[in-house]
Write a protein that holds these residues in place. Sequence first.
Motif, PDB file in Angstrom:
ATOM      1  N   THR A  95      40.580  29.163  38.123  1.00 33.58           N
ATOM      2  CA  THR A  95      40.516  29.178  39.596  1.00 33.58           C
ATOM      3  C   THR A  95      39.806  27.930  40.104  1.00 33.58           C
ATOM      4  O   THR A  95      40.281  27.268  41.035  1.00 33.58           O
ATOM      5  N   ALA A  96      38.682  27.580  39.487  1.00 35.67           N
ATOM      6  CA  ALA A  96      37.944  26.377  39.890  1.00 35.67           C
ATOM      7  C   ALA A  96      38.804  25.126  39.694  1.00 35.67           C
ATOM      8  O   ALA A  96      38.822  24.230  40.554  1.00 35.67           O
ATOM      9  N   LEU A  97      39.527  25.070  38.600  1.00 35.52           N
ATOM     10  CA  LEU A  97      40.399  23.922  38.335  1.00 35.52           C
ATOM     11  C   LEU A  97      41.535  23.844  39.359  1.00 35.52           C
ATOM     12  O   LEU A  97      41.900  22.750  39.816  1.00 35.52           O
ATOM     13  N   MET A  98      42.097  24.983  39.711  1.00 32.47           N
ATOM     14  CA  MET A  98      43.187  24.986  40.698  1.00 32.47           C
ATOM     15  C   MET A  98      42.666  24.592  42.079  1.00 32.47           C
ATOM     16  O   MET A  98      43.338  23.884  42.823  1.00 32.47           O
ATOM     17  N   ARG A  99      41.461  25.008  42.407  1.00 36.56           N
ATOM     18  CA  ARG A  99      40.860  24.587  43.681  1.00 36.56           C
ATOM     19  C   ARG A  99      40.641  23.077  43.689  1.00 36.56           C
ATOM     20  O   ARG A  99      40.891  22.406  44.691  1.00 36.56           O
ATOM     21  N   GLU A 100      40.168  22.553  42.551  1.00 39.30           N
ATOM     22  CA  GLU A 100      39.962  21.104  42.445  1.00 39.30           C
ATOM     23  C   GLU A 100      41.287  20.374  42.616  1.00 39.30           C
ATOM     24  O   GLU A 100      41.377  19.375  43.337  1.00 39.30           O
ATOM     25  N   MET A 101      42.334  20.874  41.963  1.00 36.70           N
ATOM     26  CA  MET A 101      43.638  20.228  42.022  1.00 36.70           C
ATOM     27  C   MET A 101      44.210  20.256  43.435  1.00 36.70           C
ATOM     28  O   MET A 101      44.663  19.231  43.950  1.00 36.70           O
ATOM     29  N   VAL A 102      44.153  21.399  44.093  1.00 37.36           N
ATOM     30  CA  VAL A 102      44.648  21.490  45.469  1.00 37.36           C
ATOM     31  C   VAL A 102      43.839  20.549  46.366  1.00 37.36           C
ATOM     32  O   VAL A 102      44.400  19.827  47.194  1.00 37.36           O
ATOM     33  N   TYR A 119      52.108  26.118  39.153  1.00 37.54           N
ATOM     34  CA  TYR A 119      52.624  24.867  39.722  1.00 37.54           C
ATOM     35  C   TYR A 119      53.480  25.151  40.954  1.00 37.54           C
ATOM     36  O   TYR A 119      53.289  24.533  42.000  1.00 37.54           O
ATOM     37  N   MET A 120      54.397  26.088  40.829  1.00 37.74           N
ATOM     38  CA  MET A 120      55.293  26.385  41.948  1.00 37.74           C
ATOM     39  C   MET A 120      54.528  26.985  43.131  1.00 37.74           C
ATOM     40  O   MET A 120      54.717  26.561  44.279  1.00 37.74           O
ATOM     41  N   ALA A 121      53.659  27.941  42.862  1.00 35.68           N
ATOM     42  CA  ALA A 121      52.935  28.608  43.949  1.00 35.68           C
ATOM     43  C   ALA A 121      51.989  27.651  44.671  1.00 35.68           C
ATOM     44  O   ALA A 121      51.954  27.615  45.912  1.00 35.68           O
ATOM     45  N   LEU A 122      51.243  26.880  43.919  1.00 40.13           N
ATOM     46  CA  LEU A 122      50.247  26.017  44.554  1.00 40.13           C
ATOM     47  C   LEU A 122      50.892  24.802  45.222  1.00 40.13           C
ATOM     48  O   LEU A 122      50.385  24.317  46.235  1.00 40.13           O
ATOM     49  N   VAL A 151      45.782  32.801  41.255  1.00 44.44           N
ATOM     50  CA  VAL A 151      45.374  32.770  39.858  1.00 44.44           C
ATOM     51  C   VAL A 151      45.234  34.174  39.293  1.00 44.44           C
ATOM     52  O   VAL A 151      45.713  34.479  38.205  1.00 44.44           O
ATOM     53  N   GLU A 152      44.587  35.057  40.048  1.00 44.87           N
ATOM     54  CA  GLU A 152      44.375  36.437  39.570  1.00 44.87           C
ATOM     55  C   GLU A 152      45.702  37.147  39.312  1.00 44.87           C
ATOM     56  O   GLU A 152      45.833  37.892  38.355  1.00 44.87           O
ATOM     57  N   ARG A 153      46.678  36.926  40.156  1.00 46.56           N
ATOM     58  CA  ARG A 153      47.967  37.620  40.018  1.00 46.56           C
ATOM     59  C   ARG A 153      48.856  37.015  38.930  1.00 46.56           C
ATOM     60  O   ARG A 153      49.695  37.685  38.366  1.00 46.56           O
ATOM     61  N   ILE A 154      48.662  35.732  38.642  1.00 45.62           N
ATOM     62  CA  ILE A 154      49.523  35.061  37.666  1.00 45.62           C
ATOM     63  C   ILE A 154      48.934  35.091  36.270  1.00 45.62           C
ATOM     64  O   ILE A 154      49.658  35.293  35.292  1.00 45.62           O
ATOM     65  N   LEU A 155      47.637  34.864  36.145  1.00 44.99           N
ATOM     66  CA  LEU A 155      47.019  34.823  34.818  1.00 44.99           C
ATOM     67  C   LEU A 155      46.827  36.223  34.248  1.00 44.99           C
ATOM     68  O   LEU A 155      46.515  37.150  34.988  1.00 44.99           O
ATOM     69  N   PRO A 156      46.960  36.327  32.943  1.00 47.31           N
ATOM     70  CA  PRO A 156      46.646  37.634  32.335  1.00 47.31           C
ATOM     71  C   PRO A 156      45.147  37.893  32.469  1.00 47.31           C
ATOM     72  O   PRO A 156      44.354  36.965  32.632  1.00 47.31           O
ATOM     73  N   PRO A 157      44.757  39.168  32.446  1.00 45.46           N
ATOM     74  CA  PRO A 157      43.321  39.482  32.566  1.00 45.46           C
ATOM     75  C   PRO A 157      42.522  38.835  31.449  1.00 45.46           C
ATOM     76  O   PRO A 157      43.016  38.626  30.342  1.00 45.46           O
ATOM     77  N   ASP A 158      41.252  38.516  31.762  1.00 46.62           N
ATOM     78  CA  ASP A 158      40.355  37.995  30.737  1.00 46.62           C
ATOM     79  C   ASP A 158      40.149  39.053  29.671  1.00 46.62           C
ATOM     80  O   ASP A 158      40.094  40.254  29.964  1.00 46.62           O
TER      81      ASP A 158
END
Length: 193
Positions: A86-93, A154-157, A184-191
């Motif tokens: 999630t932090a990485l995706m926020r950085e990327m966006v 990639y597609m969603a963001l 991220v929560e909906r796409i990634l498998p649970p930890d």
Amino acid sequence: MRQNPARRAALVDAAIEVLAREGARGLTFRAVDVEAKVPNGTASNYFANRDDLLTQAGARVYERWQPDSSLFADVLEGPHDRAHVTALMREMVGRLTAFPAGYLALVELRLEATRRPELRSVLTRRIRDDLDANIGFHLEARMPGDATTVTVLYMALNWLILERLTLPDIFPEAQVDDLIADVVERILPPDTP
């Protein structure tokens, strides 16, 4: 063709600004010269033709989007969980939207690629290589998920970024971080423990 790398980069950066503001139809050598504040005829001395300028503009966007190398070390050494993704995706966006002209120019280039097979080929190869590199890095870093996970992120963001830059009132800035976390929560498998 002229070879001054700093001047060429300034001209390509000017082309990106023109593409973002005026669209592909507004991208002329003269418009680039005006944007770069150089004498008329300068751009035509650096680029063989308009297709060359379009292609180099696309490549330059990706150059400017490259994250700092410390980000790669952080991914490899950091935790391998949803919170980190999630932090990485926020950085990327944040990084991509911090250069709005680049993103909008790339959208214009994609539209222009529907009419220019050579540009389509170049963009397809570049974007596919970028996506494959992201998938490879994600897997190498042992982040949760697989190649499909990265592709769907990639597609969603990308669509979220497009909405933020073209119709910002649909998803106000205050909502963006929560939306990224939800994606991220909906796409990634649970930890897993």
